[in-house]
Every structure is written in C-alpha cells, then in structure tokens.
Design a protein around this motif. Structure first.
Motif, PDB file in Angstrom:
ATOM      1  N   LYS A  45      41.294  12.443 -18.003  1.00 45.21           N
ATOM      2  CA  LYS A  45      41.115  11.050 -17.283  1.00 45.21           C
ATOM      3  C   LYS A  45      42.195  10.221 -18.001  1.00 45.21           C
ATOM      4  O   LYS A  45      43.204  10.832 -18.472  1.00 45.21           O
ATOM      5  CB  LYS A  45      39.890  10.516 -17.514  1.00 45.21           C
ATOM      6  CG  LYS A  45      38.873  11.363 -16.945  1.00 45.21           C
ATOM      7  CD  LYS A  45      37.570  10.398 -17.087  1.00 45.21           C
ATOM      8  CE  LYS A  45      36.219  11.258 -16.725  1.00 45.21           C
ATOM      9  NZ  LYS A  45      35.057  10.469 -17.084  1.00 45.21           N
ATOM     10  N   SER A  66      43.650  22.714 -19.223  1.00 42.86           N
ATOM     11  CA  SER A  66      42.144  22.219 -19.734  1.00 42.86           C
ATOM     12  C   SER A  66      41.981  22.519 -21.055  1.00 42.86           C
ATOM     13  O   SER A  66      42.351  23.528 -21.642  1.00 42.86           O
ATOM     14  CB  SER A  66      41.103  22.652 -18.741  1.00 42.86           C
ATOM     15  OG  SER A  66      39.878  21.965 -19.123  1.00 42.86           O
ATOM     16  N   ARG A  71      35.590  26.706 -15.516  1.00 47.63           N
ATOM     17  CA  ARG A  71      35.804  25.609 -14.470  1.00 47.63           C
ATOM     18  C   ARG A  71      34.442  24.713 -14.676  1.00 47.63           C
ATOM     19  O   ARG A  71      34.566  23.461 -14.492  1.00 47.63           O
ATOM     20  CB  ARG A  71      35.821  26.273 -13.178  1.00 47.63           C
ATOM     21  CG  ARG A  71      37.198  26.852 -12.896  1.00 47.63           C
ATOM     22  CD  ARG A  71      37.168  27.502 -11.811  1.00 47.63           C
ATOM     23  NE  ARG A  71      37.683  27.001 -10.687  1.00 47.63           N
ATOM     24  CZ  ARG A  71      38.924  26.431 -10.131  1.00 47.63           C
ATOM     25  NH1 ARG A  71      39.766  26.767 -10.993  1.00 47.63           N
ATOM     26  NH2 ARG A  71      39.220  25.870  -9.068  1.00 47.63           N
ATOM     27  N   GLU A  72      33.445  25.194 -14.916  1.00 48.70           N
ATOM     28  CA  GLU A  72      32.092  24.458 -15.100  1.00 48.70           C
ATOM     29  C   GLU A  72      32.264  23.501 -16.152  1.00 48.70           C
ATOM     30  O   GLU A  72      31.771  22.478 -16.256  1.00 48.70           O
ATOM     31  CB  GLU A  72      30.844  25.125 -15.221  1.00 48.70           C
ATOM     32  CG  GLU A  72      30.722  26.185 -13.782  1.00 48.70           C
ATOM     33  CD  GLU A  72      31.731  27.302 -13.674  1.00 48.70           C
ATOM     34  OE1 GLU A  72      31.583  27.825 -12.592  1.00 48.70           O
ATOM     35  OE2 GLU A  72      32.155  28.008 -14.728  1.00 48.70           O
ATOM     36  N   HIS A  74      35.128  22.684 -17.537  1.00 49.58           N
ATOM     37  CA  HIS A  74      36.278  21.597 -17.411  1.00 49.58           C
ATOM     38  C   HIS A  74      35.345  20.311 -16.832  1.00 49.58           C
ATOM     39  O   HIS A  74      35.702  19.201 -17.297  1.00 49.58           O
ATOM     40  CB  HIS A  74      37.093  22.047 -16.433  1.00 49.58           C
ATOM     41  CG  HIS A  74      38.261  21.020 -16.080  1.00 49.58           C
ATOM     42  ND1 HIS A  74      39.291  20.713 -16.792  1.00 49.58           N
ATOM     43  CD2 HIS A  74      38.139  20.350 -15.053  1.00 49.58           C
ATOM     44  CE1 HIS A  74      39.908  19.668 -16.136  1.00 49.58           C
ATOM     45  NE2 HIS A  74      39.345  19.557 -15.237  1.00 49.58           N
ATOM     46  N   ILE A  75      34.505  20.393 -15.792  1.00 49.32           N
ATOM     47  CA  ILE A  75      34.047  19.539 -14.936  1.00 49.32           C
ATOM     48  C   ILE A  75      33.163  18.679 -15.908  1.00 49.32           C
ATOM     49  O   ILE A  75      33.172  17.475 -15.936  1.00 49.32           O
ATOM     50  CB  ILE A  75      33.258  19.890 -13.643  1.00 49.32           C
ATOM     51  CG1 ILE A  75      34.127  20.289 -12.757  1.00 49.32           C
ATOM     52  CG2 ILE A  75      32.442  18.846 -13.155  1.00 49.32           C
ATOM     53  CD1 ILE A  75      33.517  21.137 -11.649  1.00 49.32           C
ATOM     54  N   ALA A  76      32.349  19.222 -16.658  1.00 50.97           N
ATOM     55  CA  ALA A  76      31.398  18.482 -17.671  1.00 50.97           C
ATOM     56  C   ALA A  76      32.141  17.853 -18.797  1.00 50.97           C
ATOM     57  O   ALA A  76      31.763  16.799 -19.084  1.00 50.97           O
ATOM     58  CB  ALA A  76      30.673  19.612 -18.239  1.00 50.97           C
ATOM     59  N   GLY A  79      35.898  16.003 -16.963  1.00 51.04           N
ATOM     60  CA  GLY A  79      35.644  14.904 -15.969  1.00 51.04           C
ATOM     61  C   GLY A  79      36.887  14.719 -15.016  1.00 51.04           C
ATOM     62  O   GLY A  79      36.712  13.627 -14.364  1.00 51.04           O
ATOM     63  N   THR A  80      37.595  15.618 -14.621  1.00 50.53           N
ATOM     64  CA  THR A  80      38.416  15.629 -13.570  1.00 50.53           C
ATOM     65  C   THR A  80      38.167  16.684 -12.589  1.00 50.53           C
ATOM     66  O   THR A  80      37.758  17.558 -12.891  1.00 50.53           O
ATOM     67  CB  THR A  80      39.993  15.519 -13.991  1.00 50.53           C
ATOM     68  OG1 THR A  80      40.298  16.827 -14.711  1.00 50.53           O
ATOM     69  CG2 THR A  80      40.325  14.317 -14.873  1.00 50.53           C
ATOM     70  N   ALA A  81      38.426  16.332 -11.201  1.00 53.00           N
ATOM     71  CA  ALA A  81      38.091  17.202 -10.211  1.00 53.00           C
ATOM     72  C   ALA A  81      38.884  18.280 -10.122  1.00 53.00           C
ATOM     73  O   ALA A  81      40.180  18.186 -10.263  1.00 53.00           O
ATOM     74  CB  ALA A  81      38.275  16.441  -9.003  1.00 53.00           C
ATOM     75  N   LEU A  82      38.533  19.595  -9.917  1.00 52.51           N
ATOM     76  CA  LEU A  82      39.249  20.647  -9.881  1.00 52.51           C
ATOM     77  C   LEU A  82      40.247  20.618  -8.843  1.00 52.51           C
ATOM     78  O   LEU A  82      41.388  21.182  -8.902  1.00 52.51           O
ATOM     79  CB  LEU A  82      38.221  21.819  -9.657  1.00 52.51           C
ATOM     80  CG  LEU A  82      37.475  22.280 -10.870  1.00 52.51           C
ATOM     81  CD1 LEU A  82      36.153  23.254 -10.286  1.00 52.51           C
ATOM     82  CD2 LEU A  82      37.945  22.632 -12.040  1.00 52.51           C
ATOM     83  N   GLU A  83      39.980  20.096  -7.676  1.00 53.00           N
ATOM     84  CA  GLU A  83      40.871  20.023  -6.695  1.00 53.00           C
ATOM     85  C   GLU A  83      42.295  19.308  -6.726  1.00 53.00           C
ATOM     86  O   GLU A  83      43.158  19.340  -5.949  1.00 53.00           O
ATOM     87  CB  GLU A  83      40.444  19.551  -5.207  1.00 53.00           C
ATOM     88  CG  GLU A  83      39.804  18.172  -5.326  1.00 53.00           C
ATOM     89  CD  GLU A  83      38.248  18.188  -5.868  1.00 53.00           C
ATOM     90  OE1 GLU A  83      37.837  17.030  -5.729  1.00 53.00           O
ATOM     91  OE2 GLU A  83      37.789  19.206  -6.083  1.00 53.00           O
TER      92      GLU A  83
END
Length: 194
Positions: A45, A66, A71-72, A74-76, A79-83
């Motif tokens: 972020k 990252s 990937r899971e 990473h999101i947790a 906090g940035t969107a994979l796309e």
C-alpha cells in the motif's frame, strides 16, 4: 503485452501519506508508463500503490515483489489487489524463513531492487532507506523525489557522511516528470556506453 525499455522501481512508505505526495507518486507511475517502461514495486500500500495505480491508468506493465509466499497470503498481509500486477513475484516456498514476515520483507527488498535498472525513492521510512542502500551498493541509477519527507530528507546526508565509493548515480529533483526524464536519459546513456 507491452515491450518495455527499462524497469524502474518505485520505493516509499507503505502507509498513507499526504495527498500531495500521493499525487506525485501517481505522476511518477504515469510517466514511467508513458515512456514505455515497466514499473516495479514492493506490491504494498501507500506510495508504491499510488505509483502502480498511475502506471496502470496509462496502460503500463507492472511487476510486484510481494513479501508473501502465496497469492492468498499476499491479499491478507500486503493488502493490494492481485490484478494491479501483470507479474507478482512471491517469496519462494522453500525459503527457510518464509513464516517470518520481517525477513520476507527484506528478501523482497533485495530482489525487487536487483530487478530494477533504475530506483526512484519517494518519502519513505526504514524500509525505504534499506532499498536505497541496496540500490546504492548495487550501483543503480537512483532518483530521489525531493521534498517528499521521510527518507528523502536524509539520503544526501548519508551519502556525504559515509563517502562510500560507488558508480551509483543519484539525482535529486522535486518534479516527478523531470525526475523520470532524467533517470531515463542517464539509464539510456549508460546502456549505450557499455
């Protein structure tokens, strides 16, 4: 897929910052993409996110390094969107310290800086100082977006104090467009001279 001229890393604090600095980070990202270059960040972020958003708004190609090993995760934790990332580089599953977040962030710092042709520093804290010192030791071209606070306020003092010999070129400029243009010109010139 866009063919890029060079890979430019953007490094700065992963926390919310003043709107003016966030806008400058977005502008840096836009300029990187307009020039046909790839943007690299620590996939977090704050300032790096603003720069990626700017690059993606202009159709740029982005690589996120990252501090997570899946990937899971990473999101947790990031906090940035994979796309946002055309390529997301994760911590290797076999990395001995993959469960130690602080270690993974430093692993990410070394890997992301190593992948860059140019590093741009905006604001920042301890992690950004770490990324700057890695880039300086790796003799990268480094752009410092002046007057963005944090790490950018002490980098010149560190260079002057330690007086370490390096072929790194450090450019200070407070204008995002001018800074990107300068580092790109120096990088192109350096590539031709090899």
């Amino acid at each position: 897929m866009q063919i890029s001229i060079m890979k430019i890393g953007v490094f700065g604090a992963s926390i919310d910052t003043e709107e003016d600095i966030t806008n400058k980070a977005r502008k840096i990202g836009e300029e990187i993409a307009k020039a046909g270059n790839t943007i690299i960040t620590g996939a977090c972020k704050g300032i790096p996110l603003a720069a990626v958003e700017g690059a993606k708004a202009m159709g740029g190609y982005s690589i996120g390094f990252s501090g997570a090993y899946s990937r899971e995760q990473h999101i947790a934790i990031m906090g940035t969107a994979l796309e946002l990332y055309d390529s997301l580089v994760l911590i290797p599953q076999e990395y001995k310290y993959k469960e130690m977040r602080k270690y993974c962030l430093k692993y990410r710092n070394v890997s992301s800086v190593a992948e860059c042709d140019v590093a741009i520093i905006i604001g920042g804290r301890w992690g950004t100082i770490n990324e700057f010192s890695i880039a300086y030791d790796m003799e990268k071209i480094i752009g410092i977006l002046s007057h963005t606070g944090g790490a950018t306020e002490c980098i010149k003092l560190l260079i002057d104090f330690f007086q370490k010999k390096t072929d790194s070129q450090v450019i200070f400029d407070s204008d995002p467009v001018s800074l990107v243009n300068q580092v790109c010109q120096i990088s192109k010139h350096s590539a031709i001279s090899y």
